[in-house]
Every structure is written in C-alpha cells, then in structure tokens.
Design a protein around this motif. Structure first.
Motif, PDB file in Angstrom:
ATOM      1  N   PHE A   1      -1.286  -0.304  -8.685  1.00 12.62           N
ATOM      2  CA  PHE A   1      -2.612   0.312  -8.712  1.00 12.62           C
ATOM      3  C   PHE A   1      -2.591   1.385  -7.641  1.00 12.62           C
TER       4      PHE A   1
ATOM      5  N   VAL B   1      -1.754   0.276  -4.068  1.00 12.22           N
ATOM      6  CA  VAL B   1      -1.173  -1.066  -3.915  1.00 12.22           C
ATOM      7  C   VAL B   1      -0.186  -1.362  -5.023  1.00 12.22           C
TER       8      VAL B   1
ATOM      9  N   ALA C   1       0.603  -4.296  -7.048  1.00 10.24           N
ATOM     10  CA  ALA C   1       0.025  -5.616  -7.308  1.00 10.24           C
ATOM     11  C   ALA C   1       1.113  -6.616  -7.684  1.00 10.24           C
TER      12      ALA C   1
ATOM     13  N   PRO D   1      -2.192 -16.851  -2.223  1.00 15.89           N
ATOM     14  CA  PRO D   1      -3.438 -16.524  -1.525  1.00 15.89           C
ATOM     15  C   PRO D   1      -4.135 -15.356  -2.207  1.00 15.89           C
ATOM     16  N   THR D   2      -5.290 -15.013  -1.705  1.00 14.61           N
ATOM     17  CA  THR D   2      -6.069 -13.963  -2.327  1.00 14.61           C
ATOM     18  C   THR D   2      -5.319 -12.630  -2.269  1.00 14.61           C
ATOM     19  N   GLY D   3      -5.393 -11.878  -3.355  1.00 12.65           N
ATOM     20  CA  GLY D   3      -4.707 -10.583  -3.417  1.00 12.65           C
ATOM     21  C   GLY D   3      -3.229 -10.683  -3.747  1.00 12.65           C
ATOM     22  N   ALA D   4      -2.741 -11.877  -4.098  1.00 13.43           N
ATOM     23  CA  ALA D   4      -1.311 -12.057  -4.341  1.00 13.43           C
ATOM     24  C   ALA D   4      -0.855 -11.420  -5.655  1.00 13.43           C
ATOM     25  N   GLY D   5      -1.797 -11.217  -6.579  1.00 14.72           N
ATOM     26  CA  GLY D   5      -1.426 -10.651  -7.868  1.00 14.72           C
ATOM     27  C   GLY D   5      -1.493 -11.658  -8.997  1.00 14.72           C
ATOM     28  N   LYS D   6      -2.143 -12.789  -8.761  1.00 21.30           N
ATOM     29  CA  LYS D   6      -2.210 -13.844  -9.771  1.00 21.30           C
ATOM     30  C   LYS D   6      -2.997 -13.376 -10.991  1.00 21.30           C
ATOM     31  N   THR D   7      -4.196 -12.835 -10.732  1.00 20.36           N
ATOM     32  CA  THR D   7      -5.032 -12.386 -11.842  1.00 20.36           C
ATOM     33  C   THR D   7      -4.354 -11.253 -12.609  1.00 20.36           C
ATOM     34  N   THR D   8      -3.717 -10.363 -11.882  1.00 15.36           N
ATOM     35  CA  THR D   8      -3.027  -9.255 -12.532  1.00 15.36           C
ATOM     36  C   THR D   8      -1.952  -9.786 -13.488  1.00 15.36           C
TER      37      THR D   8
ATOM     38  N   GLU E   1      -8.343 -19.589 -12.147  1.00 17.32           N
ATOM     39  CA  GLU E   1      -9.148 -20.379 -11.210  1.00 17.32           C
ATOM     40  C   GLU E   1     -10.405 -20.960 -11.855  1.00 17.32           C
TER      41      GLU E   1
HETATM   42  N1  LIG Z   1      -8.196  -2.712 -11.292  1.00 17.61           N
HETATM   43  C1  LIG Z   1      -7.642  -2.614 -10.074  1.00 17.61           C
HETATM   44  N2  LIG Z   1      -7.624  -1.446  -9.412  1.00 17.61           N
HETATM   45  C2  LIG Z   1      -7.047  -1.337  -8.192  1.00 17.61           C
HETATM   46  N3  LIG Z   1      -6.471  -2.353  -7.537  1.00 17.61           N
HETATM   47  C3  LIG Z   1      -6.446  -3.550  -8.147  1.00 17.61           C
HETATM   48  C4  LIG Z   1      -7.047  -3.754  -9.432  1.00 17.61           C
HETATM   49  N4  LIG Z   1      -6.892  -5.045  -9.778  1.00 17.61           N
HETATM   50  C5  LIG Z   1      -6.243  -5.636  -8.760  1.00 17.61           C
HETATM   51  N5  LIG Z   1      -5.964  -4.744  -7.770  1.00 17.61           N
HETATM   52  C6  LIG Z   1      -5.230  -5.013  -6.529  1.00 17.61           C
HETATM   53  O1  LIG Z   1      -4.042  -5.674  -6.854  1.00 17.61           O
HETATM   54  C7  LIG Z   1      -3.762  -6.709  -5.917  1.00 17.61           C
HETATM   55  C8  LIG Z   1      -3.614  -8.038  -6.654  1.00 17.61           C
HETATM   56  O2  LIG Z   1      -4.871  -8.380  -7.222  1.00 17.61           O
HETATM   57  P1  LIG Z   1      -5.153  -9.693  -8.053  1.00 17.61           P
HETATM   58  O3  LIG Z   1      -6.554  -9.609  -8.541  1.00 17.61           O
HETATM   59  O4  LIG Z   1      -4.107  -9.885  -9.070  1.00 17.61           O
HETATM   60  O5  LIG Z   1      -5.029 -10.798  -6.936  1.00 17.61           O
HETATM   61  P2  LIG Z   1      -5.290 -12.367  -7.075  1.00 17.61           P
HETATM   62  O6  LIG Z   1      -4.034 -13.032  -6.690  1.00 17.61           O
HETATM   63  O7  LIG Z   1      -5.854 -12.687  -8.407  1.00 17.61           O
HETATM   64  O8  LIG Z   1      -6.343 -12.600  -5.926  1.00 17.61           O
HETATM   65  P3  LIG Z   1      -7.647 -13.549  -5.899  1.00 17.61           P
HETATM   66  O9  LIG Z   1      -7.177 -14.894  -5.484  1.00 17.61           O
HETATM   67  O10 LIG Z   1      -8.473 -12.912  -4.830  1.00 17.61           O
HETATM   68  O11 LIG Z   1      -8.278 -13.501  -7.246  1.00 17.61           O
HETATM   69  C9  LIG Z   1      -4.888  -6.693  -4.912  1.00 17.61           C
HETATM   70  O12 LIG Z   1      -4.461  -5.973  -3.782  1.00 17.61           O
HETATM   71  C10 LIG Z   1      -5.988  -5.956  -5.621  1.00 17.61           C
HETATM   72  O13 LIG Z   1      -6.785  -5.259  -4.701  1.00 17.61           O
END
Ligand SMILES: Nc1ncnc2c1ncn2[C@@H]1O[C@H](COP(=O)(O)OP(=O)(O)OP(=O)(O)O)[C@@H](O)[C@H]1O
Ligand SMILES: Nc1ncnc2c1ncn2[C@@H]1O[C@H](COP(=O)(O)OP(=O)(O)OP(=O)(O)O)[C@@H](O)[C@H]1O
Ligand SMILES: [Mg+2]
Ligand SMILES: [Mg+2]
Lengths: 365, 353, 332
Positions: free
Chosen positions: B13, B16, B18, B37-44, B161
C-alpha cells in the motif's frame, strides 16, 4: 489512610434502578474490585463514591465523615478513567504536575513529587514527551502517575486497562498491583474481566443486575461461590453446573445415565437446602474432574483445547449440557470418545436451582 | 472443500508493505489460524484470498487452480468479518438466505428454506429466524454471521477475528462451538486473530505473521514448545514467558547477572552472550530447590496462581495450581526444568538444537 | 488497619454543608428549560399564526387596527385566490341577490362581496407548475446525486477531491449573480418560461448539495456489507440495490426534503425566468393583486396552501429525517 463505607446506597435513572440499595465497607489500604457484566452498575457505584454522580438514597462515609453530598473535589479521591484523559497539549511532566499546581504547591515540592512518581512508574525518560507520542501502556502509566502524585485518600479506577492490548494488560495488571503493595492506598477498581479481578483484588465484589451477589476474597468467590451466577461468572471456563434429581444420597443427572454418589458429610445439608424438593445442581471446577477409566461419570468429547501448559476437554453429557474438564495437554482425544471421570469430593458444590443459592455444607470444609 | 495455497504473495500500500513474500497452504479440512499483532497483514491476506484485494506479486491457488483473475463472487469463499457482517435491514432468515439467493446459485425457494433451517438448527438460532438483526445480542449476531458462511458449503471459510468483539464468556463458548463445527463438517478454514489463546485452542496449524512476514508455521505444540523467535515466545503463552539476557562461561550459564547459574546443554554450542526463555510452568516451586527468591506479588487466577519471585535482579514468574497460600515476602525455593529452557541469540532467533 | 467499629462514622460527625444537592435544583432547571422552550417556540410561530388567521379573515377585518384576534372566519381569501371574478353591475347585482336559489357556496360567497365568478384563476395553473417542476427536479437530483455520491464514496477517481470541490463551488455564488447570464443563455436556447428549463435549473442547483449530503451518508455505510455481498456471489450493482440502498433511506429522505424545500420555495430565478406558461407559485403569490391593491387574504391563503405540501412530505418522512438531519451523528 482511609476507609470507605456505603450504606444502603442506591441510584435510579428515571425508571431504571441502576444500583439497588447496597452496603459495602472498604478497609484502610484494601484493594477492592467491583466485578460484573456490562450494565450491572459498577461504574455508577464508583461515580457515586467519587461524587461525580449523586445518590438517589443512602449515605457514603469516607474516613468516618459523611460525604454523601460533598463536591467531588472536596473528597480527596483520585479517579483513573478507562480512557486516559491526558491533556494532549501538555508534556508528560506538566500533565503529572497539573493536579499539584492546581493545589498551589511550591515549585520544589512539585518537582520532587513528579520525579518520585515517575521513578515509581518507570516513565522518567518520557517526561518531556507529549501524550500523543506515547504507546497506550505508557499513556496509562502517565494517567496513573497523575492520580498518584496527589497522594489522595483513595483511588477509584474504572477499567483502566480496558483499552489496552491483551499482553499489555497482563503486565500493567501486575504493575498496578505492585504499586498497591508498595503504597497501600485504599483502591476501588472496576472491571468486567474476572481474571483481572481475581489477580488483583484483596476482596472482590461480584455484581449482577444492579445488586451485589457476593463479597469475598478471590478464594471465596472461586471455591465457594454464593450462587449460580458467581459460579458461572468466575473462572475460565466457569464452574460446571449440571442439573439433576437428588434422592437416596445419589444425584441422577439428565442424559448419559450419570449417577453421582454424593460424598459423605453433605446429606443433612442437602436435605435442608433443597427444602424437600429433589431438583439440584451439582457444581465442580474443571480441575476438580479426575479422568479415570472406572470413573462413575461419563461424557463424550465435543471439542478439545490446547491452552499452552494445559488443555481443556469439552464433554457433552446430554443434548444441552457441555462440561469442561482440565487434562494433560499431551494426550489427544478425538471427538466422540467416551471419557470416564470422577469429581474430587473436596471440590464439589451443590446449588438449589429454585433459589439459585449455594447449599452450605454441614461442617466447614 | 478445497486446498488453498498462497505462493510468494506481496502486497504494497502507499508507504507500507502489508505482505512480503508470504507463502503457506491450508490443507483440505484443516483449521489454519493466522496469528499476529495489529497491522501484521492478517486482514490483507484474507482479503487477497477472497479476491477483494489484488496482490502485487505471487499467486493464489484453490485445489491447484489459479485464482488470480477470478472475481470474488466466482471464487466461492465465505467471509466472516469481525463486525458489520449482518445486513441490518434484513431479518435473520433473509440474512442466512442471502448467499443462496445469489444469481450464481439459483437455489429454489423450497431448498433455501430447508438449508436455512438446517443451518439455524446447527447453530441453535432457529428461534431467531424472524427477528430483525438489529435486535440481536452480540453472540447471536456472530452466530448468524457464521451461519451465513456455512449455509452454502463454500470452498473455504475465511474468518477475520469473528470473536474479538464479544465478552469473555461468549468468546469461550463460541470458540468451542466453532471448533466442534469445523471438525464435524470437515471444512477448510482460515481463521485470523491476534489472540494467542484462540490460536492455540482452535488451530490444527498456526501461522505467525509480523510486519507482513510469515515467521513460523506449525502446530500449536510447535509454536508453544519450539518458538522460532523471542517475538513468538512472548506472543504465545499466558502468563508470558520469562526472557533474560544470559552469559555462558565454561559450561555454566548465568542469567540476568544474578546468582542463578545452571549447566549449559551438552550438545549445543552456545556463544558467550545470548537470551534464555523460561516458561512459568518450568519454574517449579520445591522446598528443596536449589534456587531461592522472595515472593513479591501473587496473582491468584483460580485454577492457578501466578507468583512473581524476586531473586537478586531477576524477577521470575512461576505458576502453582490452585490459590496459593504464600504471603508476600516469603522466601521461596525453586528448581528450573533445564530441559525445557529455550535458547535464543541476541537477534532473537532460536538456536537449533 | 482501623475498622469502622473503632473510628467509624458511628461517632457523631458534623454534617458537611450540602454543596451539591441536585434533585430540587435539577427539577427547577428542567421546568425552566421547558418554559423557555415554549416561549421561544411561541415567538417563532407568531408569523405563521398571523398568516393562518389572515387567510380566514374578511377584507375588512384585515385592515382594522388594532389587528383582531377574534373574528368571524370566512373563506373569502380562498375565493380570491382560486377564482377569476368580475364586478356585477348594480342592477344585475340586485337581480342576483333577489334570486340566489341555484348558486353554489362559492358563487354565493362571491355574490356577498358583489362579484361573480368567471372561472378558475391563474394560481391553479401555477400551483400545478410548482408541483411538476419541484417534484421532477427533486427526483432527478436525488437519483443523480445518489449515483454520483456512491461513485465518489467507493471508487478511486482521478482528481476526486478537486471534482468534489468543483461541485461544491457551484453553490458559492449567490443566485442573483447568475440570474442575468442565465436569462440570456436561456433566451438563446429558447428555454425561458419552459418547464424543462426550470427543471434543469433546479436539478443542477440541487445536485451539488445532494451529492455532498448523500456522500456523507454512504461513507457511513461500512464497505464490509458490500464486500460480503460480493463474496456471497452478487455483482456490484446488485449489491448496491440490495445492500446500500436500504441502508441509505435516511439520507435519501433527508436529501429529498431539503431539495424539495429549495425547489418549492425558490423565488428569484422563477421571477426572472418565467412569466406565464411555466411560472411557479412563489412569485405569483407575492404579486396577487385585487381590486384595491394587494389582496392580503388571498396572499395569506396562497401561502397557507403553498406550505401544506412540504409540511405533509416532511411529516411523512419524519422518522427518517430525525436520524437523517443529524447527518449521521447519532446513527449507530
Ligand atoms: N486499504 C489500505 N490502504 C493503505 N494501507 C492499508 C490498507 N489496508 C491495510 N493497510 C496497511 O497494511 C498493513 C496491514 O494491515 P492489515 O489490515 O492486514 O493488518 P491486520 O493484521 O489485519 O491488523 P489488525 O489486527 O489491526 O486488524 C497495515 O500497516 C495497514 O495500515
Ligand atoms: N447517566 C445515565 N442515565 C441513564 N442511565 C444510565 C446513566 N448511566 C448509566 N445508566 C444505566 O445504568 C445501568 C448501569 O450502568 P453502569 O455504567 O454503572 O454499568 P457498568 O456496570 O459500568 O457497565 P459497563 O461494564 O458496560 O461499563 C446501565 O443500564 C446504564 O444504561
Ligand atoms: Mg462501566
Ligand atoms: Mg485486521
């Protein structure tokens, strides 16, 4: 430092009875935890003690003084909120110094006390920073420092760890507790997390539906819950509560033909506690179950959970009831395996399902 | 059900990265948990598998079939979100029926009714079918959203989650139900969480993600007993692992500059400076123990008590069963289970043994 | 540790002064607020009351000083508003009054002020114009606005912020500034005094407003819902109709009412750009001429009648509006 006493304190919001009349005496230097599910009136109780909320009835006594109608600022109490409520435009130092400066303390005193408290909380290196630059845990430390620096008669804390990540909560939890061990300031701490309550409280006040369910030490509420609510709420997983019929010194449980022979010493108590009825609830903690091939009770594996150093087996004993038992984590149990077990006779409890109250044993166990 | 494979997925992104070269696979019928942890990229990761996000490099395969140019609706996956997953303007029945009414599936009215009722039965929500979703409790809502996923037997379940907004008791109960459901239905599931206990309790295998990189994949036992970095060692396990700087000289290890000395393992070649990890359950209280320290804090949790023991400059966490009766200030003797000590380099990587 | 038995409150203590005894004061404060609200409401509503009363006054009652609060209500104003009349010559008047047998209510009313009805007035046609122009333009601006707002909210669009600003900027000039150029433009196009001209004008004028307002509402609908629908096997358009639209009803209702109010009440453009065929009600009410100057009761009756449709629409949509006009602030 100070004692707090609530006498028949209650609160109504219009038609809603948010806190029913309750009595509570908090000793000097005690760490009391108000524990209960969401909406049970914990925050309201705390706010009444602080004076941020007026009472609808009853009186509040602080150090032997009736403070029921005293303004919050005149009560000499510090309040720590869930959201740190730091002033974003001030440095950490000025945030901590703020209450002292408000009291018009001399420059030297302020300096000395801020340094002291910063050392205690290990935030000396952050004094020049602004709150926005800090992590959640550090912000909460600063908020604590701001409360501590005043040396108030008592601390009131409303879920101060609620906004933190799980692993942070664990370390902040022990930090706050250690602080209390060092300072011995009377503290009332609100949480809905039973683990936090157990770990921190000298005594725990379990609340539900606007009323106190039990007041006791962690050991009291864990080992001798006063009713079904407390038994279920404390512990992770909570106490197993299996309904059945009591007759002839045996509890017949519904489902898989489980007949549980009641241990010695309970019979008179049960006859009295059940008021002649036969409906009964047998309660035992997951660690009270002892797996044993010739055990008198049996359940079918529903799911098993590896929890790190131990494991929890979830067994169905009939269509509706799942019970949880703690096991050695190294043995795998496939779904639908039949597990035989006994209950440690020292650790079994009984409840009357009609009144939901625990039945007291004849002799103290 | 399907076998899902990620090959060298990278996703950037603006500003970053991801995901960086992430590869793993979820086997047919497996419960795979992505922990981080938060921001690890799980949701991505989940969104890339669902096709809602397109990776910058790498490929995603279902049963060996390339998915990179397949639209989300044609991938036939089911997604359960952390929140916002129920359509607020529809009843529970309509929510469950929604995926079946998709023009791709063309299910008959009779069949929809049958399937929705079956699903509701499995999840114990039959009595809620006529309700509007706005009037459900948090736990009921999450059951319905799980129902919306299982109602149509997709190739893979993706769950982001789904339990994290619920209170502790509900989370425990749903954790058990979810695991039972997955095992009895044999569905391929990828579950995302930042809660280590959820990962340990439910997973067949766990993948640990941090800052876009996959740092370990293994069974819960692998992750707990053989964490590949100090990060993972600290991430899993509650109470947290004791982690100390250690020195070694002539086959004797000293931790945190204290008088806690122990023999170095015979087979391993340890450098002079490194780190050791010690799970609290491996610090055993023993009246004849060779180490001693003062009890500075006790946290009774019910089933066990966490003891904070101060020995010189070292604070060790130990756990004992039940509610302990020790008093603060008591001198406690203990032993350390040497064979369970974890050795890490100063960079945090585990030494191979 | 000291217990209460030793030091506790059972020893007599001096009651501190009650600095914060809230109940009585809070009650007083509440009734004070209610009274204040009532007074303010009354002051605000006076013009409307006067208008309603005037609409039912006879010509004589209107001009008597001081204004009458109690009077004989009459429908004269509505007669003047809706009919085109002429004066009877004195002899005809005698004859008509002598034999009122087969006249209906309105004809009798006209007779009582010495007039006879020739037919409906222009006002009826203008009201119809208002309905057509305001209604059509409102529907158009809400529909177009909805699609535009959805696109702005959900898609990556090159120069999105600039575009949004441009759309807003069309509202920055006061209407009067653009009336002359518009007049000349419309004259060239032959759109002066046409329905289509007015509909387009109002639609364009409302569009910027509706795009901004609706974008706010759509931004608030979590995108997860649509993504869930996509994964469930629906196309984006289907997801829009099945998922977004039902959740946007509050916003759509609020936008509809605001657009309708603007188009319905618009005065300046209508005065300049319409004369006969497409003239709407607002300019015609203000210029209602009777035999002796402005016909006040007719103007009041016209205003009253004019107010009612918007009042009804607002009332019908009030449940949505209540949540809508807070611009999402209190939605869950
Ligand atoms: N649409 C987007 N645009 C820009 N950056 C993004 C976008 N989606 C995710 N990111 C960035 O990508 C990284 C991974 O995000 P992701 O949502 O996958 O984390 P996560 O592991 O699901 O965290 P959480 O536990 O907080 O849900 C983060 O730094 C986030 O800021
Ligand atoms: N100012 C108020 N006006 C009206 N009702 C209120 C007010 N404050 C609290 N309540 C109601 O009183 C009850 C108890 O609320 P309280 O905040 O004490 O709960 P709680 O135990 O702190 O819950 P939580 O764990 O969710 O914070 C709730 O039903 C709440 O909705
Ligand atoms: Mg609260
Ligand atoms: Mg996420």
């Amino acid at each position: 430092m100070s004692t707090i006493e609530l006498r028949q304190v209650e609160k109504k919001f219009g038609d809603l009875h948010a806190v029913k009349p309750l009595d509570l005496t908090i000793q000097d230097g005690e760490f009391i935890v108000l524990l209960g599910p969401s909406g049970c009136g914990k925050t309201t109780t705390l706010r009444m003690i602080s004076g941020l909320e007026t009472v609808s009835g009853g009186t509040i006594w602080l150090n032997g003084r009736n403070v029921t109608w005293l303004h919050p600022s005149a009560r000499d109490i510090a309040f720590v909120f869930q959201f740190y409520a730091l002033y974003p435009h001030l440095t950490v130092w000025r945030n901590i110094a703020f209450p002292l400066q408000a009291q018009g303390e001399s420059r030297e005193t302020v300096d000395k006390r801020v340094t002291e408290v910063a050392q205690l909380l290990r935030i000396e290196h952050l004094l020049g920073a602004h709150p926005g630059q800090l992590s959640g845990g550090d912000q909460q430390r600063v908020a604590l420092a701001r409360a501590l620096v005043r040396r108030p008669a008592a601390f009131l804390m409303d879920e101060p760890l609620g906004a933190l990540d799980a692993d942070f909560r664990e370390s902040m939890r022990s930090e706050i507790k250690r602080l209390h061990v060092l300072q011995h300031a009377t503290t009332v701490y609100v949480t809905h997390d039973q683990i936090e309550a157990m770990a921190m409280g000298d005594r725990i006040v379990v609340m539900s539906e606007a009323a106190i369910q039990q007041i006791g030490t962690p050991s009291d509420v864990y080992n001798d819950p006063s009713n079904l609510f407390v038994a279920r709420f404390i512990g992770s997983p909570g106490m197993n509560l299996v309904p059945g019929k009591y007759a002839d010194r045996v509890v017949q449980m519904a489902g898989l033909d489980n007949r549980y022979a009641v241990p010695q010493g309970w019979h008179t108590a049960l006859n009295k506690g059940l008021d002649g009825g036969s409906d009964i609830v047998v309660g035992f903690r997951p660690e009270a179950a002892q797996i044993n091939d010739r055990g008198s009770l049996v359940g079918k594996v529903y799911a098993s959970e590896m929890q790190g150093s131990s494991a929890v087996l979830h067994l169905t004993i009939n269509e509706n009831e799942i019970i949880h038992i703690r096991t050695d984590r190294l043995i795998p149990y496939p779904i639908d395996t039949l597990i035989h077990f006994d209950i440690n006779p020292q650790m079994v409890r009984f409840f009357n399902p009609k009144t939901e109250a625990a039945i007291k044993p004849e002799v103290a166990q | 059900m399907s076998h899902v494979e990620l090959q060298h997925i990278t996703k950037n992104f603006p500003g970053v990265t991801a995901l960086e070269d992430v590869s793993f696979d979820v086997k047919d019928g497996e419960f795979f948990v992505l922990l981080g942890p938060t921001g690890a990229g799980k949701t991505t990761t989940l969104r890339a598998i669902a096709g809602l996000e397109h990776q910058d490099a790498g490929s995603i395969l279902f049963d060996g079939e390339l998915m990179d140019n397949v639209t989300p609706s044609d991938r036939d996956v089911a997604l359960v979100f952390q929140q916002y997953s129920l359509y607020p303007t529809m009843s529970v029945f309509d929510n469950l029926a929604f995926p079946l009414r998709s023009p791709l599936r063309r299910t008959s009215v009779e069949e929809i009714r049958k399937k929705v009722e079956e699903t509701a039965e499995i999840l114990h929500i039959s009595h809620l079918l006529k309700r509007k979703t706005a009037h459900l409790s948090g736990g009921e809502m999450q059951r319905v959203s799980i129902g919306r996923a299982i109602v149509r037997s997709p190739r893979v379940f993706l769950m982001d989650e789904p339990l994290s907004n619920l209170d502790a008791k509900l989370r425990e109960a749903l954790r058990v139900e979810l695991q039972h459901l997955q095992k009895t239905q044999g569905s391929t599931t990828l579950f995302v969480t930042h809660d280590q206990i959820e990962a340990l309790t439910m997973a067949d295998r766990i993948g640990v993600l941090n800052e876009g990189k996959l740092i370990q994949v293994g069974t819960p036992e692998d992750i707990y007993d053989r964490p590949s970095t100090t990060f993972i060692a600290q991430l899993v396990g509650s109470p947290r692992i004791n982690l100390y700087n250690a020195q070694q000289q002539d086959g004797t290890i000293t931790i945190c500059d204290s008088d806690i000395h122990m023999p170095a393992p015979k087979d391993g070649k340890l450098p002079a400076d490194f780190q050791v990890g010690l799970r609290p359950e491996d610090v055993d209280l023993d009246p004849n123990g060779i180490f001693s320290g003062q009890l500075v804090l006790a946290e009774p949790l019910g089933v066990e008590t966490i003891l904070h023991i101060q020995s010189n400059k070292c604070t060790l966490l130990s756990i004992v069963p039940g509610i302990s009766t020790y008093h603060l200030g008591d001198l406690l003797k203990f032993n350390i289970a040497y064979e369970h000590i974890h050795y890490f380099g100063l960079n945090g990587d585990r030494f191979k043994s | 540790m000291a217990s209460f038995e030793e030091t506790g409150p059972r020893t007599p203590v001096v009651e501190p002064t009650r600095v914060d005894k809230v109940h009585p004061r809070a009650k007083l404060g509440k009734s004070f607020r209610v009274i204040l609200t009532l007074i303010v409401t009354f002051i605000m509503i006076i013009p409307v009351l006067v208008m309603i009363m005037t609409a039912f006054k006879s010509r004589a009652d209107i001009v008597t000083p001081p204004p009458k609060v109690l009077f004989h209500p009459t429908l004269e104003g509505f007669l003047y508003l809706f009919t085109d009349r002429s004066l009877f010559s004195p002899s005809n008047l005698e004859a008509a009054r002598a034999n009122p047998g087969n006249l209906d209510y309105w004809q009798k009313l006209a007779l009582s002020v010495g007039q006879k009805i020739n037919g409906p007035s222009d006002y009826v046609g203008r009201l119809k114009n208002s309905v057509i122009i305001a209604g059509t333009s409102t529907i158009l601006s809400v529909i177009l606005g909805l699609f535009a707002a959805y696109a702005f909210s959900r898609f990556k669009i090159a120069g999105k912020d600039d575009l949004l600003f441009f759309i807003l900027s069309t509202r920055m000039l006061p209407g009067v500034v653009v009336t002359i150029p518009l007049f000349l433009l419309y004259k060239q196009l032959g759109w002066n005094d046409t329905h289509i001209g007015m509909i387009i004008l109002y639609t364009v004028f409302n569009l910027s407003f509706s795009v901004w307002l609706l974008k706010g509402f759509i931004d608030e609908i979590p995108i997860e819902y649509e993504e869930a629908a996509l994964v469930d096997g629906y196309t984006r358009l289907q997801a829009f109709f099945k998922i977004v639209l039902p959740q946007a009803v509050n916003g759509i209702a609020a936008t509809t009412v605001f657009c309708l109010i603007f188009a319905w009440n618009e005065y300046a453009f209508a005065l300049m750009l319409t004369s006969q065929k497409a003239r709407t009600a607002p300019p015609s009410i203000a210029t209602m001429l009777g035999s002796g100057g402005l016909e006040w009761s007719a103007i009041a009756a016209g205003s009253l009648g004019f107010l009612i449709p918007v009042a009804i629409v607002t009332f019908v949509l009030r449940d949505y509006l209540l949540r809508g006009v807070t611009f999402g602030a209190v939605r869950k």
